[in-house]
Design an enzyme around this catalytic site. Structure first.
Site, PDB file in Angstrom:
ATOM      1  N   ARG A 143       0.809  -1.236   0.000  1.00  5.99           N
ATOM      2  CA  ARG A 143       0.000   0.000   0.000  1.00  5.99           C
ATOM      3  C   ARG A 143       0.834   1.274   0.000  1.00  5.99           C
ATOM      4  NH1 ARG A 143      -1.983  -3.667  -1.194  1.00  5.99           N
ATOM      5  NH2 ARG A 143      -3.561  -4.921  -0.155  1.00  5.99           N
ATOM      6  N   SER A 176     -10.486  -0.712   4.124  1.00  3.41           N
ATOM      7  CA  SER A 176      -9.710  -0.845   5.367  1.00  3.41           C
ATOM      8  C   SER A 176      -9.184   0.515   5.803  1.00  3.41           C
ATOM      9  CB  SER A 176      -8.537  -1.793   5.143  1.00  3.41           C
ATOM     10  OG  SER A 176      -9.032  -3.085   4.907  1.00  3.41           O
ATOM     11  N   GLU A 219      -4.467   3.382   6.554  1.00  3.34           N
ATOM     12  CA  GLU A 219      -4.354   3.030   5.134  1.00  3.34           C
ATOM     13  C   GLU A 219      -5.078   4.099   4.312  1.00  3.34           C
ATOM     14  OE1 GLU A 219      -5.008  -1.047   3.979  1.00  3.34           O
ATOM     15  OE2 GLU A 219      -5.829  -0.449   2.043  1.00  3.34           O
TER      16      GLU A 219
END
Ligand SMILES: Cc1cc2nc3c(=O)[nH]c(=O)nc-3n(C[C@H](O)[C@H](O)[C@H](O)COP(=O)(O)OP(=O)(O)OC[C@H]3O[C@@H](n4cnc5c(N)ncnc54)[C@H](O)[C@@H]3O)c2cc1C
Length: 319
Positions: free
Chosen positions: A187, A240, A310
């Site tokens: 990510r 998320s 995130e």
């Protein structure tokens, strides 16, 4: 539901018309359904409109922020200063066939940054091109997925990426970055690490795919999309909220801290998947951030692990 009022102006740039929205609420462009106004906003679903918008932004001396599907963003209540360009395809991808090249036995497919990620997952699988079946069912478009190095079910964009074509806003030139320059990790990428507003716009990307059985890939893509429908909550959210710390899952830690269903204002930790926070209707970014901080603190107290967001927070608090 209040009536949707848009303040639109048609400006002329390089002899061509461009539709610019003023004080446009960004809540309309994020999957959280949260976000204050962009001073100016242009919806661009093709490269020509993007270029016109960039030229107008430059002419007016505005900072430019580019977003895609808005599915990983928490936009603050005060909104975003300058020009926001929403660079995503209007509806599904209309292209039936895309140019395919060959390199060292692999197939190289080129997709515009505006292409919905889920569409790529299904489209490549149907044609027997392996490497993106994990993307079926994921929100957002390729541009945002490249910046974030989005991934699921053991795959990610970085693993199949050959290179990206970028517009360098400062030098006003097109540049090509290889996968190595983008340095995709879990990510994150070198693009993601740059502060907003960034100097680069993703225009196009080439992906390296492998020939495989279409029936098998189609079934995998369908199973991945079904898994999302069955295991992830519906309703306004941004996926998320926290990254998974090494060796464990953020959702598991939040659940073990007893925070499923925990609520701040109109924001709630999902009962179904504790790493998803839901906007129950009309939530503010302030409430979302307060929930995020509270969860982070309680997990740190319980397990000594500090969760890292995130989701990306952009914009300014309400003045
Ligand atoms: C229900 C749900 C489930 C999700 N599941 C997952 C998952 O399993 N895995 C995962 O990785 N993510 C997941 N996400 C998060 C999100 O879908 C991905 O990160 C997605 O790839 C973001 O794409 P986007 O187009 O929405 O990007 P945005 O949120 O619009 O933007 C993300 C970043 O990219 C930048 N950006 C966007 N387009 C461009 C461009 N053309 N040029 C330059 N910069 C650009 C933005 O400025 C921002 O910094 C989920 C989200 C939701 C709502």
């Amino acid at each position: 539901m209040p009536a949707r009022v848009e303040r639109a102006t048609i400006v002329t740039v390089e002899g061509r018309p461009l539709r610019v929205l003023e004080a446009e609420p960004l809540a309309r462009y994020t999957t959280f359904r949260i976000g204050g106004p962009a001073d100016f906003l242009v919806r661009a679903s093709d490269r020509q409109t993007l270029e016109l918008a960039l030229a107008w932004g430059e002419r007016e001396g505005l900072p430019v922020t580019v977003i895609g599907g808005g599915s990983n963003l928490l936009v603050c209540d005060g909104g975003v200063r300058g020009l926001v360009i929403v660079f995503r395809a209007a509806g599904g991808n209309q292209q039936d066939e895309l140019p395919l090249g060959r390199e060292d036995g692999a197939l190289i497919a080129s997709f515009p940054a505006t292409t919905p990620l889920s569409w790529i997952g299904h489209w490549t699988s149907e044609r027997g091109l392996a490497g993106m079946e994990w993307a079926a069912g994921l929100p957002g478009v390729l541009g945002g997925a490249i910046v974030n190095n989005a991934g699921a079910h053991g795959g990610d964009v970085g693993s199949v990426l050959v290179d990206v074509e970028l517009y360098d806003l400062r030098r006003r030139v097109l540049v090509r970055w290889t996968r190595e320059q983008l340095a995709p990790h879990y990510r994150r990428t070198t693009l993601k690490a740059l502060p907003q507003p960034r100097d680069y716009v993703v225009l196009q990307a080439r992906l390296r795919l492998q020939a495989d059985d279409p029936a098998k890939l189609r079934a995998l893509a369908a199973a991945n999309a079904r898994w999302r429908r069955e295991h992830q909550p519906t309703g306004p959210c941004a996926g998320s909220v926290f990254k998974n710390p090494p060796g464990t899952y953020a959702g598991y830690l939040i659940e073990q801290a007893g925070l499923k269903g925990f609520q701040v204002g109109r924001m709630r930790v999902s009962e179904q998947h504790a790493n998803f926070f839901l906007n129950l209707g009309g939530a503010t970014a302030e409430e979302a951030l307060a929930l995020l901080e509270e969860v982070r603190q309680r997990v740190a107290e319980c397990f000594g692990i500090v969760l890292e967001p995130e989701i990306e927070v952009i914009g300014e608090p309400r003045g």
